[in-house]
Design an enzyme around this catalytic site. Sequence first.
Site, PDB file in Angstrom:
ATOM      1  N   TYR A 161      -3.134  -0.843  10.185  1.00 30.74           N
ATOM      2  CA  TYR A 161      -2.985  -1.231   8.762  1.00 30.74           C
ATOM      3  C   TYR A 161      -1.833  -0.787   8.127  1.00 30.74           C
ATOM      4  O   TYR A 161      -1.030  -1.228   7.584  1.00 30.74           O
ATOM      5  CB  TYR A 161      -4.155  -0.546   8.079  1.00 30.74           C
ATOM      6  CG  TYR A 161      -4.366  -0.808   6.626  1.00 30.74           C
ATOM      7  CD1 TYR A 161      -4.861  -1.887   6.130  1.00 30.74           C
ATOM      8  CD2 TYR A 161      -4.071   0.363   5.682  1.00 30.74           C
ATOM      9  CE1 TYR A 161      -4.880  -1.993   4.849  1.00 30.74           C
ATOM     10  CE2 TYR A 161      -4.035   0.065   4.297  1.00 30.74           C
ATOM     11  CZ  TYR A 161      -4.554  -1.276   3.984  1.00 30.74           C
ATOM     12  OH  TYR A 161      -4.465  -1.549   2.472  1.00 30.74           O
TER      13      TYR A 161
ATOM     14  N   SER B 267       0.714  -1.323   0.106  1.00 27.46           N
ATOM     15  CA  SER B 267      -0.107   0.099   0.068  1.00 27.46           C
ATOM     16  C   SER B 267       0.806   1.030  -0.169  1.00 27.46           C
ATOM     17  O   SER B 267       2.072   1.280   0.523  1.00 27.46           O
ATOM     18  CB  SER B 267      -1.121   0.005   1.215  1.00 27.46           C
ATOM     19  OG  SER B 267      -1.704   1.303   1.377  1.00 27.46           O
TER      20      SER B 267
END
Length: 679
Positions: free
Chosen positions: A569, A556
């Site tokens: 996350y 990400s």
Amino acid sequence: MTSLPQGVQELLDRSHRYGSDPTVTNYGGGNTSVKVTVTSPASGKDVELVYVKGSGGDLGTLQPQGLAVLERAPFLALDDVYRGVEHEDEMVALFPHAAFGAGGATPSIDTPMHGLVDCPHVDHLHPDSVTALACAADGPALVAELWGGKVAWVDWKRPGWELGRQISEIARDPEVIGAVLGGHGLTSWGSTSAQAQERALGIIEQAAEFIAARSVAEPFGAVVPGHEAQPEQQRRARAAQLFPLLRRVASASSRQVGHFTDSEVVLDFLSREKLAELVALGTSCPDHFLRTKIRPMVLDTPVDAPLADVEARLAELLAEYQAEYSAYYQRHAQPGSPAMRGSAPAIVLVPGIGMFSFGADHQTARVAGEYYVNAINVMRGAEGLSRYAPISEAEKFAVEYWQLEEDKLARRPKPKALSGRVALVTGAASGIGLATARLLAEHGADIVVADLDLARSEEVAAELGGPDRAVAVRMDVSDPDAVAAGIQQAVLALGGVDIVVNNAGFVKPGSLADTTLADWDAQFAVMTRGSFVVAQAAAPVMRAQGLGGDVINICSKNAVFAGPNNLAYSSAKAAQAHMVRLLATELGDDGIRVNGINPDGVVRGSGIFSGGWGASRAATYGVQEDDLGKYYASRTVLKEEVLPEHVAGAVLALTNGTLAVTTGLLVPVDSGVAAAFLR
């Protein structure tokens, strides 16, 4: 759509009936035809046409576009220019001169067996029971005893104009309804489609009954101690251990995908004392050995031998097999023969475990295995009645290295970039994973669709082409046992794993104060630990295959960008991204590349965003959830919304040879988030 002439739909229906039963004819085997009279749009006169299954088609799935369409009068006239058996191959180039209109599919070498015969309906099949008689040492006598002349015997003759002529002569006798072709199969005919089907299936059934009534009790001999079928769970676990090593052997000439068969028919054959003798004789029917090569390889190590011993023995067996195949080629090759093709086995037999078949893709591998099952059935029937006596090695070579077969191979489409590769994609039921599975399949890969949602995974696998292209696996990537079971299932289904895309993930947003230990652990368990567990389970398979491979972590932008209220996350993604570098250095010696992708703002189709993350992010940034994708795009350099397909495209570029010497790379797919530019 133009309506079909009367009789052609009957031909298709009859073909589908034959193709639905592998004991009647296998995938791609056999051909059928019908003769019809139509008015020619060019002359306004009636012309007789022959509709016949074209080259490379399959009876079970035959459609109108798979039929070659010839005018019979000019086709028959070709006999006037036929120069004899030494020149019969040149006749194939003349078939198109008899084409009606566009001519439909490419006519096959068996076309004369249909076009020269006067009967309206002709069927050429490779049924196990009849082929057993065709390959029996005293086949002519057995055929005469069973049918008393109603079904003729034809000595082995390679398909072509000469065989068509001979069948045409036989079919002129009104008392004869078919012919057993020595070393080959069955051709039969009828005045109507119903009669042709009744005769073909009747001959097949009569042959099967004759074999059942007359066969010795144990055609393959006694069971060899130590070769008995292992219990199913133990057998399949061992098959999964062996498959990567066997795939390495089968891929010695070109990369292959595998298929495993442990049916009762196969396991019984592998347990018997005649195994080595019959394997050495090879298959006989041309359709069989063109798919399976001239003979299989047999792994002769004990069923519980250490894998290191198996690996060493396989190296010896491969060297022996390749040397034998090369010698076979040299014995029979002529100055004009096509170059020797791959010398690795297409079938590997392992007593007690099963049969491993190989091909350029899973469908080809499965079909090769089905053909060898047919060969086993043929050998059983022939040995039960007489003695299995296949056509000579020289005749096999003449078919395998027939220039017409070489031309047929040359007409095949060029392999796609990922042909022969098996890709396992986690989180493949939606979003990035789904787009990736679709794109890799489009470029030739066989796909393992891994996801927590098995029902949705099965839908995706069906969409991608079903068992011949994709297999669905339920996989909780945080559970090592579930991952190991999923990898084993993938290996048993497709032969191995070449590409791993670690895409599974979820998000539970929160700041330091809001993030619970459970939230932290759960996200690390799926994305960081999950990528580790999957890579750890897949790497031994890749190493054993000796074919290199790719591991792709879908990380990400958050791995390098400190976004708000996303502590767990982003930390998990950062660890997953650094894992790319660590695994790249560790696995490089085995030719396994490890790379990562840093997407951002992939809203459309995303399971993560639809599960509450989208609403949370929209609230954080003060926009409507429906506008979140546009918001992400507005803050990028390119001002373009990132879609799952963009990420899939990056996976493709990293695996299709475009970046063949790239490893340890993190690829941003974020439309240009300046704050996340890698430094």
